[in-house]
Write an enzyme that holds these catalytic residues in place. Structure first.
Site, PDB file in Angstrom:
ATOM      1  N   HIS A 169      44.189  36.740  34.369  1.00  0.00           N
ATOM      2  CA  HIS A 169      44.162  36.036  35.464  1.00  0.00           C
ATOM      3  C   HIS A 169      45.803  36.169  36.197  1.00  0.00           C
ATOM      4  O   HIS A 169      45.871  35.905  37.407  1.00  0.00           O
ATOM      5  CB  HIS A 169      43.870  34.459  35.255  1.00  0.00           C
ATOM      6  CG  HIS A 169      42.485  34.201  35.358  1.00  0.00           C
ATOM      7  ND1 HIS A 169      41.709  34.270  34.291  1.00  0.00           N
ATOM      8  CD2 HIS A 169      41.722  34.099  36.357  1.00  0.00           C
ATOM      9  CE1 HIS A 169      40.582  34.120  34.692  1.00  0.00           C
ATOM     10  NE2 HIS A 169      40.306  33.952  36.018  1.00  0.00           N
ATOM     11  N   GLY A 170      46.760  36.387  35.305  1.00  0.00           N
ATOM     12  CA  GLY A 170      48.113  36.368  35.954  1.00  0.00           C
ATOM     13  C   GLY A 170      49.080  36.927  34.926  1.00  0.00           C
ATOM     14  O   GLY A 170      48.927  36.460  33.545  1.00  0.00           O
TER      15      GLY A 170
END
Length: 494
Positions: free
Chosen positions: A345-346
Site C-alpha cells: 500500500h505504500g
C-alpha cells in the site's frame, strides 16, 4: 487523467465511446489500446515508454517460456519476466524508501547528519498505477507457467490486457484467464451499455458526493494524505495540530477517513466495472459491503477482493498456505501475507505497521476472536469489527508512526469537546449518508435492493427511470466537481 475530472467526463469519455461504437468490431480493440495509451500518457507521459517496453519484453518472454521444453530454462524465463515487473515496481515505489533507511543506518554508524545523506539522493517519481499493472503482469506470467492459460498470440492483445484504461490505474486486478475470451470475442448489447453507464454514475457519485466531501474535512484535521510533499515546517504544524486535538474531533476525523477511503476506492471500482461493461467486458467485483463484516477475516474477503485473491493465489499458497506441518507456520504465513500487503500500500513504515496489525487480527480471528464475535451476536460483532478497522486506519492515513500513536492517544484522552451539528452540517449529513449505505445491507431488504440495482436486468420502464436518474446524478456530480476542484483517487498513489 482521472475519471472524476472534467477532461475525462466531458471530453475523453464521450469522444471515446462515440468513436468506439461507430468503428467496426474488428478494429475496436486497436482503438481501445490507442485510447488507453493516450489516457496513461496524459497523466504520466514520462513513464509511458517504461510501460510499453516492459509489456513488450514480458510478452515475448512468456511466449518463449511456453515454447521451451527445458524445465530449467522455463523457470529462468518465468523468473526474468516476474523480475521485470517486480523490479520496476521495487525501483520506482521502494527505491527512495530503501535508500532513506540505508542512510538512517549509515547516519547512526558514522554520525553524519541524516538530512545531509538524504539530500544526495535524487527523487524517484512514482508512475501512477504501477502496483496494479505490475501485479496483473505477474498473474499472466505465473498462470501461463502453471498451465492455467495459453499465452496470447498477439502483442496488441496482451498490451490491451495490461493497459486497458478502465482498470489500468487502480484495478480491479484482473486475471487473464477471467477475460481471455472477452478480449477477442465480446458483445456490447444496448442493455450492457445502459447498465454500465448506471454503474459508472453510481461510482462517480460515491467519489464526488461522498468521498471528496468527507476527504476535504479530513485533510483540514490531519493534513494532506501524502506527507512526502510537505516541508519540515508543515510537518511540524501537523504534529502540533494532532498533539492538541480534542477527542471529539479526533474520532470524527478517523471515522470520516474510514468512510472516505471506502467510497473513494469502491467508487473507482464501480466506475471501472461500469466502463468495462459498456464495452462488453465483465470485470470481477472488487467490494462487497466490507463494513458489514463480523470478523476481520470476513472484512478482507469483502474489501479489495481482487487484491486479496492475488495475495492468496500468488503468495499465500506458494508459502504453503494452511497445508504446513505446524500451526506456527500456518499463522506465520497468514501474518506475513498481510505484512506484505501493508507494504504494497505504500513505501513507508506506517504501512508496514498497518499490514502487521491486520495480520495479527487475522491470526486472532483463527485462534479466538471469531468465537468471541459469534457469542456477541451479528450486530455487535459488526460494530466491534468496524471499530478495529477504524483504529487500524490511523496507521494507514497518518504517514508517520509517531504521529499515528500520538493521534491514537488523543482518541483515548477522553478530552471530549461539545459536539454541535451546526458547526459543519454538510460534513455530518454526508457522514450519515455514508454510514447508511455502508451498513444498508445488514438487512435482507438492503440486500434485495442492492441486488436489484446492481445485478438484475431491468424492464423498459425501469431502464427509463434508471436512465433519467443517472443523467440527473451525472449532471449534479459535474456541478459538485466544478465547485470543489480536482481530487485524485486515494489508491492512485499505490
Amino acid at each position: 487523467m482521472v475519471f472524476s475530472s472534467n477532461v475525462f467526463l466531458l471530453y475523453f469519455m464521450p469522444v471515446f465511446f462515440l468513436v468506439y461504437f461507430i468503428l467496426p468490431r474488428k478494429v475496436r480493440n486497436y482503438f481501445l489500446l490507442l485510447a488507453s495509451l493516450v489516457f496513461y500518457a496524459y497523466g504520466a507521459p514520462e513513464f509511458i515508454i517504461h510501460l510499453i517496453v516492459s509489456v513488450i519484453a514480458n510478452f515475448y518472454l512468456v511466449r518463449w517460456m511456453n515454447k521451451t521444453e527445458k524445465p530449467g530454462l522455463k523457470k529462468l524465463l518465468c523468473g526474468i519476466s516476474i523480475a521485470i515487473s517486480i523490479g520496476l515496481l521495487f525501483y520506482f515505489k521502494y527505491g527512495n524508501f530503501t535508500m532513506h533507511n540505508i542512510n538512517a543506518i549509515r547516519s547512526w554508524i558514522t554520525g553524519v547528519e541524516l538530512s545531509t545523506l538524504n539530500s544526495q539522493l535524487s527523487t524517484i517519481l512514482l508512475p501512477i498505477g504501477i502496483s496494479f499493472f505490475s501485479f496483473q503482469s505477474v498473474t499472466y506470467t505465473l498462470d501461463t507457467y502453471r498451465g492455467v492459460n495459453a499465452p496470447m498470440k498477439r502483442l496488441s492483445d496482451y498490451m490491451l490486457y495490461i493497459v486497458m484504461f478502465p482498470q489500468l490505474i487502480a484495478g480491479p486486478i484482473v486475471r487473464y484467464c477471467d477475460i481471455a475470451d472477452q478480449i477477442r470475442n465480446r458483445e456490447s448489447l444496448y442493455t450492457d451499455r445502459l447498465h454500465g453507464f448506471y454503474r459508472f454514475v453510481i461510482g462517480l457519485a460515491k467519489k464526488v458526493l461522498i468521498a471528496d466531501v468527507i476527504g476535504f474535512q479530513v485533510d483540514q484535521v490531519l493534513g494532506p494524505s501524502n506527507y512526502d510533499v510537505l516541508t519540515s515546517a508543515q510537518l511540524a504544524d501537523i504534529a502540533n495540530k494532532i498533539a492538541t486535538i480534542d477527542s471529539t474531533t479526533a474520532w470524527i476525523a478517523i471515522f470520516a477517513f474510514t468512510f472516505q477511503i471506502y467510497f473513494d476506492f469502491a467508487g473507482y471500482s464501480d466506475m471501472a466495472i461500469g466502463l468495462g461493461r459498456m464495452m462488453g467486458f465483465k470485470f470481477p467485483e472488487n467490494f462487497d459491503n466490507p463494513y458489514v463484516s463480523t470478523t476481520i477475516s470476513e472484512f478482507w474477503r469483502r474489501w479489495h477482493q481482487t487484491f486479496s485473491v492475488f495475495i492468496k493465489n500468488y503468495l499465500y499458497f506458494p508459502l504453503g498456505g494452511s497445508r504446513v506441518k505446524t500451526e506456527a507456520r500456518k499463522y506465520f504465513n497468514l501474518w506475513f501475507c498481510f505484512l506484505v500487503s501493508g507494504l504494497w500500500h505504500g513505501a513507508a513504515w506506517n504501512f508496514v505497521v498497518y499490514g502487521a496489525l491486520q495480520g495479527i487480527f487475522i491470526c486472532a480471528d483463527k485462534l479466538f476472536l471469531k468465537k468471541f464475535n459469534e457469542r456477541l451476536g451479528r450486530i455487535p460483532s459488526v460494530f466491534f469489527t468496524f471499530l478495529i478497522i477504524v483504529l487500524t486506519r490511523c496507521f494507514f492515513r497518518i504517514e508517520r508512526i509517531d504521529l499515528s500513536w500520538l493521534f491514537i492517544k488523543r482518541l483515548f484522552a477522553f478530552d471530549f469537546a461539545p459536539f454541535h451539528f451546526s458547526d459543519n452540517p454538510h460534513l455530518y449529513v454526508t457522514m450519515l449518508v455514508a454510514a447508511f449505505f455502508s451498513f444498508f445491507t445488514l438487512s435482507k431488504f438492503g440486500l434485495k435492493v442492492q441486488d436489484k440495482v446492481y445485478f438484475t436486468e431491468y424492464n423498459k420502464r425501469q431502464h427509463i427511470i434508471a436512465f433519467v436518474v443517472s443523467i440527473c446524478a451525472f449532471v449534479f456530480c459535474l456541478g459538485a466537481l466544478n465547485a470543489s476542484g480536482f481530487s485524485p483517487f486515494i489508491y492512485f498513489r499505490f
